[in-house]
Design an enzyme around this catalytic site. Structure first.
Site, short mmCIF file in Angstrom:
data_model
loop_
_atom_site.label_atom_id
_atom_site.label_comp_id
_atom_site.label_asym_id
_atom_site.label_seq_id
_atom_site.Cartn_x
_atom_site.Cartn_y
_atom_site.Cartn_z
N GLU A 2 0.82 -1.21 0.00
CA GLU A 2 0.00 0.00 0.00
C GLU A 2 0.85 1.26 0.00
O GLU A 2 0.55 2.24 -0.69
CB GLU A 2 -0.94 0.00 1.21
CG GLU A 2 -1.96 -1.12 1.22
CD GLU A 2 -3.03 -1.00 0.14
OE1 GLU A 2 -3.03 0.01 -0.59
OE2 GLU A 2 -3.85 -1.92 0.03
N GLU A 55 -12.33 0.40 -10.16
CA GLU A 55 -11.99 -0.56 -11.21
C GLU A 55 -12.90 -0.46 -12.43
O GLU A 55 -12.42 -0.53 -13.58
CB GLU A 55 -12.01 -1.99 -10.65
CG GLU A 55 -10.84 -2.32 -9.75
CD GLU A 55 -10.99 -1.76 -8.36
OE1 GLU A 55 -9.97 -1.65 -7.64
OE2 GLU A 55 -12.12 -1.40 -7.98
N THR A 85 -1.21 0.42 -10.35
CA THR A 85 -2.50 -0.10 -9.90
C THR A 85 -3.24 0.87 -9.00
O THR A 85 -4.35 0.58 -8.55
CB THR A 85 -2.31 -1.47 -9.20
OG1 THR A 85 -3.57 -2.14 -9.10
CG2 THR A 85 -1.70 -1.27 -7.82
N ARG A 90 0.60 3.71 -3.31
CA ARG A 90 -0.10 4.97 -3.04
C ARG A 90 0.88 6.13 -2.81
O ARG A 90 0.74 7.19 -3.43
CB ARG A 90 -1.00 4.82 -1.81
CG ARG A 90 -2.06 3.75 -1.94
CD ARG A 90 -3.14 3.90 -0.87
NE ARG A 90 -3.92 2.68 -0.70
CZ ARG A 90 -5.13 2.64 -0.16
NH1 ARG A 90 -5.70 3.75 0.28
NH2 ARG A 90 -5.77 1.49 -0.02
N ASP A 108 -5.30 -10.23 -7.93
CA ASP A 108 -5.74 -9.46 -9.09
C ASP A 108 -4.61 -8.73 -9.82
O ASP A 108 -4.40 -8.91 -11.03
CB ASP A 108 -6.83 -8.47 -8.68
CG ASP A 108 -6.46 -7.63 -7.47
OD1 ASP A 108 -5.43 -7.93 -6.82
OD2 ASP A 108 -7.19 -6.68 -7.14
#
Length: 635
Positions: A282, A534, A623, A286, A415
């Site tokens: 994360e 998404e 992502t 981010r 994913d």
């Protein structure tokens, strides 16, 4: 004196006498004559009795009679309806006039033309011109005298949002203004008006960002996440997560004032020398991703230096027996560890940090970052336990092997592994063939093992495989796949991948359209929505590559639903617990950082018709929707 018993006695005598007359005299004429005679004999008696009553007694009787009369009038439906019609006549006239002009609004919470299982055609609504409020994009207030709708939208804490406008109301006002300006050129200006609609939608997204930023700035400045309903904040890492995640979004949207104040905070307040545990995945996608992206867009070395500082502090995560990184790092102490309950890391977490660390090596000319993440990909490439290119969800940091084998999904914990196979290949100039081979093999595995169609609507979806048994469960997270497939097809990967992307895109849209709020649940068995990006992300890719405007229109419907059911009047947007109840979606009081970092950014790009705005031939998005430049090919 008046006696009720005496009154009843007299009524009984008179009725008895009238009955006797009917029994004795058989003809109707005689009966009628007898009745007249009887009435003449008893009527004066009543007058005498009335006169014998005191004034108080007569007043009491009159009051009771008046009360009975009023009660009769109130309970008589035809008369009350008639009277009520007088008071509501102006309201009905207003609605009739609106209906004649085609302006009567749709019922709240109902998307026009949506039939369960059928992709609706978007109908351009024309709605009454709203009044402006301070925040810019606002819902029109009801006309004076109009009856309130029986059901307010949203929970009690959000119900006054029904006074605020959604994007359609705001857009209709602008279109009306443009039409009035063009005057007699309406026919010739039709195409111009349609073209003007796109920047208007982008302006609506900018307004939504400002509204979210207003709440963050007022109630959560410098903290990780806004709690918009309680007007407070939540802390995860204590590193201003929302602010950093939103930096490049503000730059792309042209929000210079907001960007300047955020940059000042980064310059004066952001420090990574804290005794705090952060999640490797994360914090990489981010924070480091956001800083690297902002550096590329602005050229400001401040963001590069901060990214380099963070990257070096995250490197202890790779000090494991297998070189598969731990999930958690203490930035201040320079130590790393797995979660308390296991020594495993998730596959998605250790294989979805590559774009960021590879780019950091290119910028710093220090190969250690790229080498660390490339080693992970090489191990996964040759690791046992795959099934037709599909990977399990967990990998052990000690043994360097897959665990919990036999379960395969494109949802949580796996994913972005598939996403980053393709994107690393693109980032590196399409030279690393092993990455492409793994991607193509994995998509074939999806088609062979996980792809099904619903019945009877025949919507294509991706399920899960658990020890040989198929589970028809498609998480919202899987809706990244249409965009990834389209990106691969655009770059010559898989001739039929674009067709599959379009089918899955329709399914992801229906996950929204068939819900009462127009918002998709996180997983099929639940009802909560976390403001995830998404589906909007994939809509952006599909529109950019096909130029089919239905994808923009689908995105516009979703954007309006976010405005209707998640917007908090005092600032910010909140995740909700029930997408099936438009009257009470039950706010969860949390605005994830990715709503500003991803969701609103993809909305803005979706509504753009400029292919050079972050061209997908020049940039690859991580992502978390942070764009990195594709490496230039060596001459």
């Amino acid at each position: 004196p008046f006696s009720p018993s005496l009154l009843v006695y007299n009524w009984g005598r008179q009725l008895a006498c009238r009955g006797c007359l009917v029994g004795v005299f058989g003809t109707s004429r005689e009966v009628a004559a007898s009745r007249r005679a009887a009435s003449m004999t008893w009527r004066p008696g009543w007058s005498d009795k009335w006169k014998q009553l005191s004034r108080l007694q007569r007043s009491l009787i009159l009051f009771l009679l008046a009360l009975l009369l009023v009660c009769g009038i109130v309970t008589y439906p035809n008369l009350t309806d008639h009277w009520r019609g007088f008071s509501d006549r102006s309201v009905k006239d207003d609605w009739d006039r609106e209906d004649d002009m085609g302006l009567k609004p749709a019922l709240p919470g109902v998307l026009p033309g949506v039939v369960p299982g059928v992709v609706p055609k978007v109908v351009q609504e024309v709605v009454p011109e709203p009044k402006k409020e301070d925040s810019g994009l606002v819902l029109p207030k009801p006309q004076a005298g109009k009856k309130p709708l029986p059901n307010k939208r949203g929970p009690p804490s959000l119900q006054n949002r029904s006074k605020r406008g959604n994007g359609t109301d705001w857009l209709a006002k602008e279109k009306h203004r443009l039409g009035a300006k063009n005057g007699d050129e309406e026919e010739e200006g039709g195409e111009e008006e349609e073209a003007a609609e796109k920047p208007l939608r982008q302006e609506a997204v900018k307004e939504a960002f400002r509204h979210a930023w207003k709440g963050y700035k007022e109630f959560a400045w410098g903290h990780d996440e806004l709690k918009p309903v309680s007007k407070s904040y939540g802390e995860w890492f204590g590193l201003g997560l929302t602010l950093i995640d939103a930096l490049d979004t503000m730059w792309i949207l042209g929000l210079k004032e907001e960007f300047a104040e955020a940059k000042k905070w980064v310059e004066t307040e952001l420090s990574f020398s804290k005794n705090v545990d952060v999640n490797l995945f994360e914090s990489t996608i981010r924070i480091m991703g956001g800083l690297i992206s902002t550096y590329h867009l602005t050229g400001d070395a401040l963001f590069f230096e901060k990214a380099k500082d963070l990257g070096s502090r995250l490197m202890p995560a790779f000090n494991t027996p297998s070189k598969i990184p731990y999930s958690d790092v203490n930035l201040g102490k320079g130590t790393a560890h797995p979660p308390r309950w296991t020594s495993d890391s998730t596959v998605a977490e250790v294989t979805s940090i590559q774009l960021e660390f590879r780019e950091l090596s290119r910028l710093t000319q220090d190969p250690q970052y790229k080498e660390a993440v490339d080693r992970v990909m090489q191990m996964v490439h040759s690791m046992e336990g795959k099934h037709d290119g599909l990977v399990p969800m967990f990998i052990n940091t000690n043994s360097g092997q897959f665990t919990h084998r036999g379960v395969f999904t494109l949802g949580a914990r796996a994913d972005s592994y598939y996403e980053y196979l393709l994107k690393q290949w693109l980032q590196g100039g399409k030279k690393e063939t092993e990455l492409l081979e793994d991607y193509v093999q994995a998509i074939e595995g999806v088609k062979k093992n996980l792809l099904r169609q619903t019945s009877p609507l025949r919507l294509t979806f991706v399920g899960e495989l658990s020890h040989g048994r198929f589970n028809p469960k498609m998480d919202h997270l899987v809706c990244f796949l249409p965009g990834t497939l389209a990106l691969g097809a655009h770059n010559g990967v898989g001739g039929e991948h674009m067709e599959l992307a379009q089918k899955l895109m329709e399914t992801c849209y229906q996950m929204y359209a068939q819900m009462e709020t127009g918002l998709s649940p996180e997983i099929p068995a639940d009802r909560h929505n976390l403001l995830r990006p998404e589906t909007v992300e994939s809509l952006f890719y599909l529109y950019r590559f096909t130029q089919d405007r239905k994808y923009q229109d689908w995105g516009w419907e979703i954007f309006q639903s976010f405005n209707k059911y998640t917007r908090v009047p005092t600032g910010g947007y909140t995740s909700i617990s029930n997408v099936r109840d438009p009257n009470n979606p039950n706010p969860r009081d949390k605005m994830e950082s990715f709503f500003l970092g991803e969701t609103l950014k993809y909305f803005y790009l979706l509504f753009s018709d400029d292919p050079e705005l972050l061209s997908l031939d020049k940039y690859v998005f991580n992502t978390e929707a942070h764009p990195f430049p594709i490496w230039p090919t060596a001459p």
